[in-house]
Design a protein around this motif. Structure first.
Motif: not given
Lengths: 441, 472
Positions: A288-307
């Motif tokens: 399921p697709t979803r909202e992914t915050v990748f930069i949160d208030r200026g901090i890089l939180k995650t990259y975008l991934h597949n499995t």
């Protein structure tokens, strides 16, 4: 339509029977229509009917893919694909396809979109609106695009999904003089709320303001980015936040997880929501697709991934498969606290840029790039848009631009445009300090 | 390709009140793979096959395509194209420039048949490139290699009686490397392309070229000096000459841009009727002649007949410094009152044919590369480039050097870090005073149109010498 899902299942079952370890098949029945216009007249209307099944499979960590047209020669194509797998080499980083069955949100696709009776009326509406703004002598060009897809996905690992995806887009460029133009876009997943005249008004307004441009001066400016040109920057960052871009070092975000890459006012997300041209309820593995915050208030939180990439980075998929590589669907920048008008008032002497094209990097890892603004370049003095300018180039760095954001508007627009803003986005007006501009000598 | 079905589609189109109709079937057998740091990420094998119909009716154009090969679907897309053509309601009707009826077929030969090359051999060939890079003595922290072959069969028929079959095998490759030296990072990529068989691999010497690039980047990072901005002489290597020929000659000479048909996307041209530049206007010095030629044997942009059935030929775009001949398809040629010169290309059966380049290059002169350099007291030799771009009128452009050297008293000296020329089309080509005699080509994928169509091309030329241009 259950017949289509059944045939997609059949492909997965056959691939398993032929020896595949894991298989994902995605069938797309798409109807796409585009009307192109220039010089205020329709040049061509194009219709594509597409019946395609994308098949990805793994055999002993050999990863292969094919496309099957209209369910033709399934056995032969699966056989050929398995033979290709057996002749290939192991990919030790292959992490399998997503496991388990999932529940999906309801699709909100617009069933009116596959075949509009008279799509040219939207174009005429946009041209009329532009003429209201900039006069009857203007020259207009652009496209009206409509798309509708029925998507059926079956994974040997459990996912089964049916989705409908739709989109409608009007893009109009208006020339009020040979070197004075404006561009507007109106993008939506459905006809509800789709107002092509808005794109015409924007393009006409900018084209009118752009009349009589003077050669701009090189220098360092505070720059107000219009949502359309900022959509091009969001597209750059979206591409670079894909885990695969990071893995091949084609990204400014390499080794920056957990670090500050932007000021606190910046939050960036990927979210293929119902409003978006990229609307979808599952990714290409059935997650399921979803909202992914990748930069949160200026901090890089995650990259975008597949499995697979998630396993490499010891995290979870973000629902951005993409096979074999993850990709952003629709980027959203959180709104700021100032109005558009107040944002301009913050600029003592700067530029307002509305669109750009031809963004190229010297070195994607470092982020040095240039891009060529078009469709209205304006000098701002004491908060007011003054002289129209021409022949300037942004020559800067993608990380610096992100770091130098100092204000974001409350207003946002859903933008997508040919060539540059390819990843749809929800883009505000953004004020960036110290942007380097150069010109020809 | 089911030619009977394609003929049926044309016959059905003729039963409607069309002024013109064509049907094009296309099948592409595609094989490819991606290697990251020598590890095979994925292999792809697919056959993409479908057909399209383009119709002129009531003065408008309609186009429709499908990958469902049935008579019912054929009738359906003809009906769609016909309906869309008639709803254009144009003030001035579209027509095509006159053309001869052609019945022919052509193929491109392969010395080493692509279909006979096993997957193991394909992967092994590119695995060797990674091994060579790993042992070349330069710290390379990432590589990405891609290889794709396509066997393209086409069948074209139109209501004027033309009937053309073709088979063109193509092979393309792309390698991207990241080099680290003294804590700095530089990146480089090369694209390779060829129409023909697997023999291309022997001619490309990918390992040698990539090792050369890696060493050049290391050299720039270790020893590269900053440029002192100012007017100086500049020698452009064939790669830089080629990109300039493509961007600031080929694109602005596309007649559809000149007429405004691309105004909303790739833009217009600094050349337009009633403007400062038109056929016969000077745009470069006498030594500048830029041609576009689809007929170069085994070139990446090769074709014998374009996607409107027009015979391909060499086009002299800038001739001895003068604007000479635009690139035309039948629609643009009719609007300007001339004949098509065979420049109409389509990426696939899903896309309309539009005006495109094929292989665009500067014609050679008489001097050797050494003779060009010998006559420079103080200058820069920009052998290759990294970032580049140009405005949508194709007038303001910029090229940033990747491998580049200082020239002092006629000799190449130290490497120079990222020299940059940001100038206009007129200033660039007018500054050229000499051209070397050895032409080299690079493969590229040229993007244009909406939806974006990517077609294989060559850019190229010899070394060219520019006098007194601003380099920073």
């Amino acid at each position: 339509m259950t017949d289509v899902l059944g045939k997609t299942e059949e492909i997965v079952e056959k691939a398993k029977a032929f020896g595949a370890d894991e298989v994902v098949a995605k069938t797309t029945f798409g109807k796409y229509r585009q009307t192109r216009f220039s010089n205020n007249q329709i040049d061509i209307t194009v219709a594509w009917n597409d019946y395609i099944t994308d098949v990805s499979l793994a055999w002993e960590k050999r990863v292969v893919a094919t496309q099957i047209n209209d369910f033709q020669e399934i056995d032969a194509k699966i056989d050929r694909l398995l033979k290709l797998a057996k002749a290939s080499k192991e990919n030790p980083t292959f992490g399998g396809y997503a496991k388990g069955s999932f529940r999906y949100a309801k699709s909100m696709a617009d069933k009116r979109l596959p075949d509009l009776e008279d799509p040219s009326r939207f174009i005429l509406e946009a041209i009329d609106a532009a003429q209201e703004e900039a006069g009857s002598q203007i020259e207009c060009g652009g496209i009206l695009f409509t798309g509708f897809e029925d998507v059926y996905l079956v994974s040997s690992e459990g996912a089964i999904g049916v989705d409908s995806r739709s989109g409608v887009e009007l893009s109009i460029r208006v020339f009020s003089e040979r070197e004075a133009s404006g561009h507007g876009v109106e993008c939506s997943s459905t006809l509800t709320g789709f107002e092509p005249s808005k794109a015409g008004v924007k393009a006409g307004e900018v084209a009118r303001m752009a009349r009589g441009p003077k050669a701009g001066d090189e220098g360092v400016y505070d720059v107000v980015f219009d949502p359309l040109i900022f959509g091009s920057m969001l597209d750059v960052w979206a591409d670079m936040v894909s885990a695969f871009s990071v893995m091949i070092q084609s990204s400014i975000f390499v080794d920056k997880l957990g670090q500050r890459v932007a000021p606190e006012i910046v939050t960036l997300k990927d979210n293929p929501g119902a409003y978006s041209l990229a609307n979808r309820v599952f990714d290409d593995e059935g997650v399921p697709t979803r909202e992914t915050v990748f930069i949160d208030r200026g901090i890089l939180k995650t990259y975008l991934h597949n499995t697979s990439t998630a396993k490499i980075f010891k995290t979870e998929t973000t629902g951005n498969a993409g096979l074999p590589f993850p990709e952003a669907w629709n980027v959203e920048m959180d709104p700021g606290k100032v109005s558009r008008d107040d944002l301009f008032k913050e600029v003592k002497r700067g530029l307002y840029l509305t669109n750009t094209w031809y963004t190229r990097f010297q070195n994607p890892a470092k982020g040095d790039f240039s891009t060529v603004p078009r469709d209205g370049i304006f000098l701002i003095e004491d908060g007011e848009v003054k002289q129209s300018l021409r022949d300037l180039r942004i020559s800067d760095n993608a990380l610096s631009i992100l770091n130098n954001i100092i204000a974001i508007s409350k207003e946002r627009q859903h933008v997508h445009w040919w060539g540059e803003a390819e990843t749809p986005s929800l883009s505000p007006y953004v004020l960036v300090k110290d942007v380097h501009m150069t010109k020809s000598r | 390709l089911d030619e009977d079905l394609l003929n049926y589609a044309l016959k059905y189109a003729q039963s409607r009140s069309v002024e013109y109709a064509e049907v094009r079937g296309q099948s592409q057998v595609i094989e490819g793979f991606v290697l990251r740091n020598g590890v095979l990420e994925e292999s792809v094998s697919a056959i993409d096959s479908g057909f399209c119909v383009r119709i002129i009716a009531g003065g408008g154009i309609g186009f429709a395509s499908t990958n469902r090969w049935t008579e019912k679907e054929a009738r359906s897309i003809v009906d769609l194209a016909f309906k869309y053509a008639r709803t254009a309601r144009r003030k001035d009707a579209i027509s095509f420039a006159e053309e001869k009826r052609v019945e022919t077929e052509y193929t491109v030969d392969q010395r080493k048949n692509i279909e006979d090359v096993s997957q193991e051999e394909r992967i092994s060939s590119f695995g060797e490139i990674d091994k060579a890079l790993a042992s070349c003595g330069v710290k390379i922290t990432a590589t990405l290699s891609q290889c794709a072959t396509s066997l393209v069969s086409k069948y074209f028929v139109n209501t004027e009686g033309s009937r053309i079959s073709s088979f063109v095998p193509r092979i393309g490759a792309y390698v991207f490397i990241t080099v680290v030296e003294q804590g700095k990072t530089e990146q480089s990529h090369e694209q390779f392309g060829y129409s023909g068989g697997w023999e291309a691999l022997d001619e490309w010497n990918i390992s040698e070229r990539m090792i050369h690039d890696a060493k050049a980047l290391r050299n720039v990072m270790a020893k590269g000096k900053a440029v002192r901005p100012g007017n100086t002489d500049l020698i452009c290597g064939p790669k830089v000459t080629g990109i300039a020929a493509h961007e600031s000659c080929g694109h602005p000479m596309e007649a559809d841009r000149i007429l405004g048909r691309e105004m909303s996307q790739a833009g217009r041209s600094f050349i337009y009727n009633g403007g400062s530049y038109w056929i016969g206007t000077r745009i470069g010095s006498d030594v500048v002649t830029v041609v576009d030629d689809p007929t170069l044997a085994h070139s990446y942009g090769y074709y014998a007949f374009d996607d409107e059935g027009v015979k391909a030929r060499r086009r002299y775009l800038y001739k001895n410094g003068l604007i000479n001949e635009f690139l035309h398809n039948r629609e643009s040629a009719a609007k300007i009152g001339t004949r098509s010169n065979g420049s109409s290309r389509s990426m696939s059966y899903q896309t309309e044919p539009i005006v495109r380049m094929a292989n665009t290059f500067v014609l050679p002169g008489d001097l050797s590369e050494e003779e060009l350099i010998e006559d420079v007291k103080q200058g820069i030799y920009m052998k290759s480039f990294t970032e580049w771009n140009i405005d949508d009128r194709r007038f303001n452009q910029r090229y940033v050097g990747s491998e580049a050297y200082v020239i002092e008293k006629g000799e190449l000296k130290d490497p120079v870090a990222r020299p940059m020329i940001e100038t206009t089309t007129l200033k660039f080509w007018m500054a050229v005073d000499a051209v070397s005699k050895k032409v080299e080509f690079d493969a590229a994928s040229c993007a244009k149109g909406d939806p974006e169509q990517t077609v294989p091309v060559y850019d190229g030329g010899p070394c060219i010498r520019l006098r007194g241009v601003y380099v920073k």
